[in-house]
Design an enzyme around this catalytic site. Structure first.
Site, PDB file in Angstrom:
ATOM      1  N   GLU A   4       1.193   5.351   1.110  1.00 53.24           N
ATOM      2  CA  GLU A   4       0.607   6.459   2.111  1.00 53.24           C
ATOM      3  C   GLU A   4       0.231   7.918   1.363  1.00 53.24           C
ATOM      4  OE1 GLU A   4       4.980   6.961   3.025  1.00 53.24           O
ATOM      5  OE2 GLU A   4       3.540   5.302   2.485  1.00 53.24           O
ATOM      6  N   GLU A  53      -0.676   2.652   7.012  1.00 54.38           N
ATOM      7  CA  GLU A  53      -0.488   3.743   6.039  1.00 54.38           C
ATOM      8  C   GLU A  53      -1.280   5.096   6.572  1.00 54.38           C
ATOM      9  OE1 GLU A  53       1.361   1.268   3.854  1.00 54.38           O
ATOM     10  OE2 GLU A  53       1.247   3.387   3.511  1.00 54.38           O
ATOM     11  N   GLU A 103       9.957   4.940   7.891  1.00 55.95           N
ATOM     12  CA  GLU A 103       9.450   3.495   7.663  1.00 55.95           C
ATOM     13  C   GLU A 103       9.343   2.578   9.082  1.00 55.95           C
ATOM     14  OE1 GLU A 103       7.183   2.377   5.670  1.00 55.95           O
ATOM     15  OE2 GLU A 103       7.400   3.860   4.184  1.00 55.95           O
ATOM     16  N   ALA A 119       0.929  -1.066  -0.119  1.00 61.88           N
ATOM     17  CA  ALA A 119       0.007  -0.018   0.060  1.00 61.88           C
ATOM     18  C   ALA A 119       0.912   1.233   0.029  1.00 61.88           C
ATOM     19  CB  ALA A 119      -0.928  -0.119   1.366  1.00 61.88           C
TER      20      ALA A 119
END
Length: 986
Positions: A366, A400, A422, A364
């Site tokens: 963000e 996210e 991250e 995914a």
């Protein structure tokens, strides 16, 4: 971004039989059982824009069938058999030249940008054959810009149509274009307006970077360097600007037009077209830009923030999948509430969009207010998704969303600082999942992943610190295991400062750096300054590669009632770092007395200082030792009897621990340790030692005999009704083949496979009655619910069923068939199928065929079916996998299918590392095919070769030949070249 690339084994892990191995490169960080909690806010499904029922030729492949869901009086019907992007060769204008010499980028060469971009206005004219992109950028000189510094813009696969400065078109001699850059040699002094028009071909973009088409819809993926495939730009995270985006497209074909921020204006245009204008009020780097256009319906809900603002929430997906978005919406709202309660962080816009696409390289992304997700991490129903899928959705939706602050509001200065956003955000989503589920079980899952995947990488040619010193393609560092290590580093701050101290550090970090692009040192400084403390050597975690090994020896002096713990550490040499400095390692320690109770800790002496231990007048049972030197001794005072030390509680640091605990000590901790992680760890250490001993016996052709104490230890765990059922499932699961091979001087896949099979079958035989009772006692006829108790029950049942099926006895086969046929949810049906699939034969073949026939129209379920067959340890499975490449449901252009089938095959050590080299040859050929389609996916596949030197000479020669073949290929991508060439380097 969720670098949690989809795990081929994720759906199988709860079955307790999938082998650990190469799959880490594609693993979702969230396949842990978690509960659902009630929400006061209700959701509804509604269509926010219209949807055209007739798909076009190059669009998604939908076979019209019976009505499924009606939205705004339009009926949407069909069965999806595949989802893919086009693969026709691009026109001459976009054909890539021969591969340029790969350029390595170094952290030490970082330089602030010569120019800043204050405002960016983008306009997209989306078309079927081509798309026109117009950018209008307000440019100003950077602080360190020279008087006549050229403006260098990144660009790839672009056709330049025009370039203007302050409204005047530039002449040919005023700029230069090559395959990577557009350079304006002498820009105007001061602020100026730069306008660039480019032509791109999204329908031909199979790399899934930049702007591309997925099942007929336009979407983007810009992290890390995808924006340069949309327009010429300073495509680096420290160039932050405010964006507007105007999208124009055919209204019938693309009724939904989305981008970042707030919708400012929309309307109709001539020729059946329409437009939408979006404005993002927050500065962001180009990697956070997003655009989606297509035929989508949405589930809409709302969330009231802590300050009383009402936020509209929308999840966009093809209309027939809308019923499967309820859990994702719950997850989003739970994450928003958790972030407010735990970190005081409130969402900052009035709209939050999630879009689901089937073709996506990562898990995914963000993008500010417009998250884009791979289908598997949003779509779920009890019939089609497992507990692991539900937990993954919860964790990744949370991840996210949490990026809104840790990544978007405060971003990284350069890609070397990737762990800053991250690692921190992975830690936050781990905490979120732990708070909503079982903390111990979640911790076990995260540490297992780290050990199975990151530790081997740390010992191989791709070893690098969490802040790399150099890279060729940053995409190669987007691996879940690497980001998990970054999360462990963040966790150590919390271990040292406690929850309140960590929160103070986070508050100061946002106070100082909101709206900035910063470095790992900035986060370190905020943590230390907020707590008025220093952590000597701690920054070594960011700069030193390799997994530290901590050796612990202990002694007890009854006369002085002191317990001594001597610690030493060593960080092994890694490529480019032959000599290492000592690390700052927090060691959480407890002492357990002969009755199995924790001893109160009063004081500890070290380095000339006696520290009194207390907690607001309450006894202290666990303390954290600051281990900072190569060797240190810690002496505990007032210890009335010889204790059994419980070391590294909660896994307080990402290290390998080599202690002098005896076998009896480990069995004692397995039965008594109050720290449940260490209780599990004691069993794993025992299992690893046992299996290594059996491997040695197997290699010497000795008879294999299972230690009866080990069997009794697992029996006592199985029968302990006070323990969490999912903890029991974890505790009785054997270490994976990869873990055992990682502990061998020369990895022997055949011996480890044989020993693990023997151990599993012998345990199943001796514990058969207990395993059968667990299966029977944990059945349920109740409707599927997503809560911890229900998932723990299913996890234990499925793990026990997998053990039993390994016996390949008629009564057990009948039991597994019964569980398969009577299952009312995918978790239990797939677990039963996995159990049956362990043994070749007609029952296996019939069950696999039945499963496919039942679920062939659910492409996410079909991916599970591919993965289950690919990960099989059945001899000669490479032939079956090769046949599956031609299966009508397989598509080499779809990353999830590739991760499931090809990545899954690499996760079977005994087949991938087949002595005849058939597994290596299969992968080598596939990597070159994939590299022409999608270099990011290809590079993740080729990493299976990276530790070829760990094996015997025959396997080394076969694997090396494939790597040399790959590196010598014409037109090889930088992504694959970096992994393959480093794997070959001496």
């Amino acid at each position: 971004m969720a670098r949690r690339l989809i795990s081929p084994a994720a759906a199988c892990r709860g079955c307790g039989f999938v082998n650990a191995g190469f799959l880490g490169a594609f693993s979702s960080l969230h396949h842990q059982s978690l509960p659902s909690c009630s929400s006061k806010r209700t959701s509804s499904v509604k269509n926010c824009f219209s949807y055209r029922a007739n798909s076009r030729k190059e669009g998604s492949r939908w076979i019209r069938s019976e009505p499924f869901l009606s939205v705004n009086s339009a009926k949407f019907v069909g069965k999806r058999t595949s989802c893919s992007v086009a693969t026709e060769p691009p026109p001459a204008a976009t054909q890539e030249p021969e591969m340029d010499a790969p350029k390595e980028i170094f952290l030490k060469d970082y330089k602030k940008p010569d120019y800043l971009f204050d405002k960016v206005d983008l306009q997209f004219q989306l078309g079927e054959e081509k798309t026109i992109v117009t950018s209008k950028i307000v440019v100003s000189p950077g602080v360190e810009a020279g008087i006549s510094a050229p403006l260098v813009l990144h660009g790839s696969d672009l056709k330049l149509l025009s370039i203007k400065v302050n409204g005047t078109e530039l002449k040919g001699e005023e700029y230069a274009v090559d395959s990577r850059h557009l350079t304006i040699s002498t820009p105007p002094a001061g602020v100026f307006i730069l306008e660039i028009v480019t032509e791109i071909y999204p329908q031909l973009n199979t790399s899934l970077e930049g702007l591309y088409k997925s099942t007929g819809n336009f979407c983007t993926q810009c992290e890390a360097e995808g924006f340069r495939k949309i327009t010429y730009f300073q495509d680096r995270p420290d160039v932050m600007a405010k964006y507007t985006c105007r999208i124009e497209a055919d209204k019938t074909l693309y009724p939904v037009l989305l981008s970042n921020g707030n919708l400012i204006e929309q309307g109709d245009l001539e020729g059946g077209k329409h437009y939408a204008l979006w404005e993002d009020p927050f500065k962001k780097p180009s990697y956070l830009f997003a655009l989606v256009a297509g035929q989508l319906g949405c589930r809409e809900d709302s969330f009231v923030t802590c300050s009383g603002r009402n936020v509209t929430l929308r999840i966009w997906t093809p209309a027939q999948d809308l019923p499967k978005t309820a859990h994702a919406m719950y997850s989003l709202k739970a994450a928003m509430q958790w972030d407010e309660e735990v970190f005081g962080l409130e969402y900052d816009l009035d709209l939050f969009n999630i879009v689901v696409v089937p073709d996506f390289n990562m898990g995914a992304m963000e993008n500010k207010s417009l998250n884009i997700f791979q289908s598997r991490l949003v779509l779920a129903s009890p019939e089609t998704a497992t507990d692991g899928d539900y937990a993954a959705i919860l964790g990744v939706v949370g991840h996210e969303y949490f990026h809104n602050w840790t990544g978007n509001r405060v971003t990284c200065r350069d890609w070397f600082q990737l762990t800053l956003k991250e690692g921190l955000t992975v830690f936050r989503d781990q905490e979120f999942s732990s708070d909503l589920g079982c903390r111990t079980v979640k911790r076990i899952a995260d540490v297992s992943k780290l050990r199975i995947y990151q530790f081997p990488q740390d010992a191989g040619p791709m070893a690098h610190p969490i802040r790399p010193h150099s890279y060729i393609k940053m995409d190669n560092f987007y691996t879940g295991e690497f980001l998990c290590l970054g999360a462990e580093v963040v966790r150590m701050y919390k271990t040292m400062f406690g929850a309140s101290g960590f929160r103070k550090g986070m508050d100061l970090y946002f106070q100082r750096h909101d709206g900035q692009a910063v470095t790992c040192e900035d986060f370190y400084a905020a943590m230390c300054d907020a707590n008025n403390a220093q952590l000597p050597n701690f920054l070594q975690w960011y700069s030193q590669a390799g997994t530290p090994t901590v050796k612990a020896t202990s002694s007890y002096d009854p006369s002085s009632q002191t317990f001594s713990l001597k610690l030493s550490q060593e960080v092994p040499p890694t490529p480019g770092q032959p000599v290492k400095e000592p690390m700052f390692i927090p060691i959480a320690v407890g002492l357990v007395d002969c009755t199995g109770k924790d001893m109160p800790l009063t004081s500890v002496y070290s380095d000339g200082t006696l520290q009194t231990l207390s907690s607001d007048g309450r006894p202290v049972f666990t303390t954290v030792l600051q281990f900072k030197k190569k060797e240190e001794e810690f002496v505990f005072k007032n210890v009335p009897e010889r204790p059994v030390p419980s070391l590294l509680r909660g896994y307080s640091a990402p290290v390998r621990l080599d202690s002098d605990l005896s076998e009896s000590d480990l069995f004692f901790l397995l039965a008594n340790d109050s720290d449940e992680f260490n209780r599990w760890e004691a069993g794993q250490v025992l299992a690893r030692k046992l299996m290594l001993s059996l491997v040695a016996d197997f290699q010497e052709q000795k008879a294999l005999v299972l230690n009866p104490k080990f069997v009794d230890g697992l029996r006592s765990i199985l029968r302990n009704t006070s323990l969490d059922k999912e903890f029991i499932a974890k505790a009785i699961t054997l270490p994976g083949q990869g873990e055992i091979m990682d502990m061998m001087a020369v990895a022997d896949p055949d011996a480890v496979h044989a020993v693990r099979n023997f151990t599993k079958k012998e345990l199943a035989l001796q514990l058969k009655d207990d395993l059968l009772a667990a299966v029977t006692n944990n059945r349920s006829s109740e409707a599927y619910t997503f809560n911890h108790d229900s998932m723990a029950r299913r996890a234990l049942k499925n793990t026990c069923l997998a053990y039993l099926a390994s016996l390949n006895e008629p009564d057990v086969t009948e039991l597994a068939l019964h569980e398969y046929k009577t299952a009312t949810n995918m978790t239990e049906q797939f677990a039963a199928l996995a159990a049956l699939s362990q043994n070749p034969g007609q029952d296996r073949d019939d069950a696999l065929l039945d499963f496919y026939n039942k679920w062939q129209d659910e492409y996410l379920v079909v991916s599970k079916w591919f993965a289950l067959q690919a990960t099989s340890d059945i001899p000669g499975n490479v032939v079956n996998v090769q046949k599956l490449l031609s299966h009508p449901a397989f598509d080499l252009r779809n990353p999830n299918k590739v991760y499931s089938l090809i990545g899954g095959f690499c996760g079977s050590p005994v087949n991938f590392h087949a002595k005849d080299g058939s597994g290596y040859k299969f992968l080598g050929e596939i990597v070159l095919q994939l590299d022409k389609i999608n270099p990011q996916v290809a590079s993740r596949m080729v990493s299976a070769f990276s530790r070829w030197r760990r094996y015997d000479e025959t396997r080394q020669a076969l694997a090396k030949a494939q790597l040399e073949m790959i590196v010598s290929a014409n037109g090889l991508s930088e992504n694959v070249y970096e992994i393959a060439s480093k794997s070959l380097a001496d």
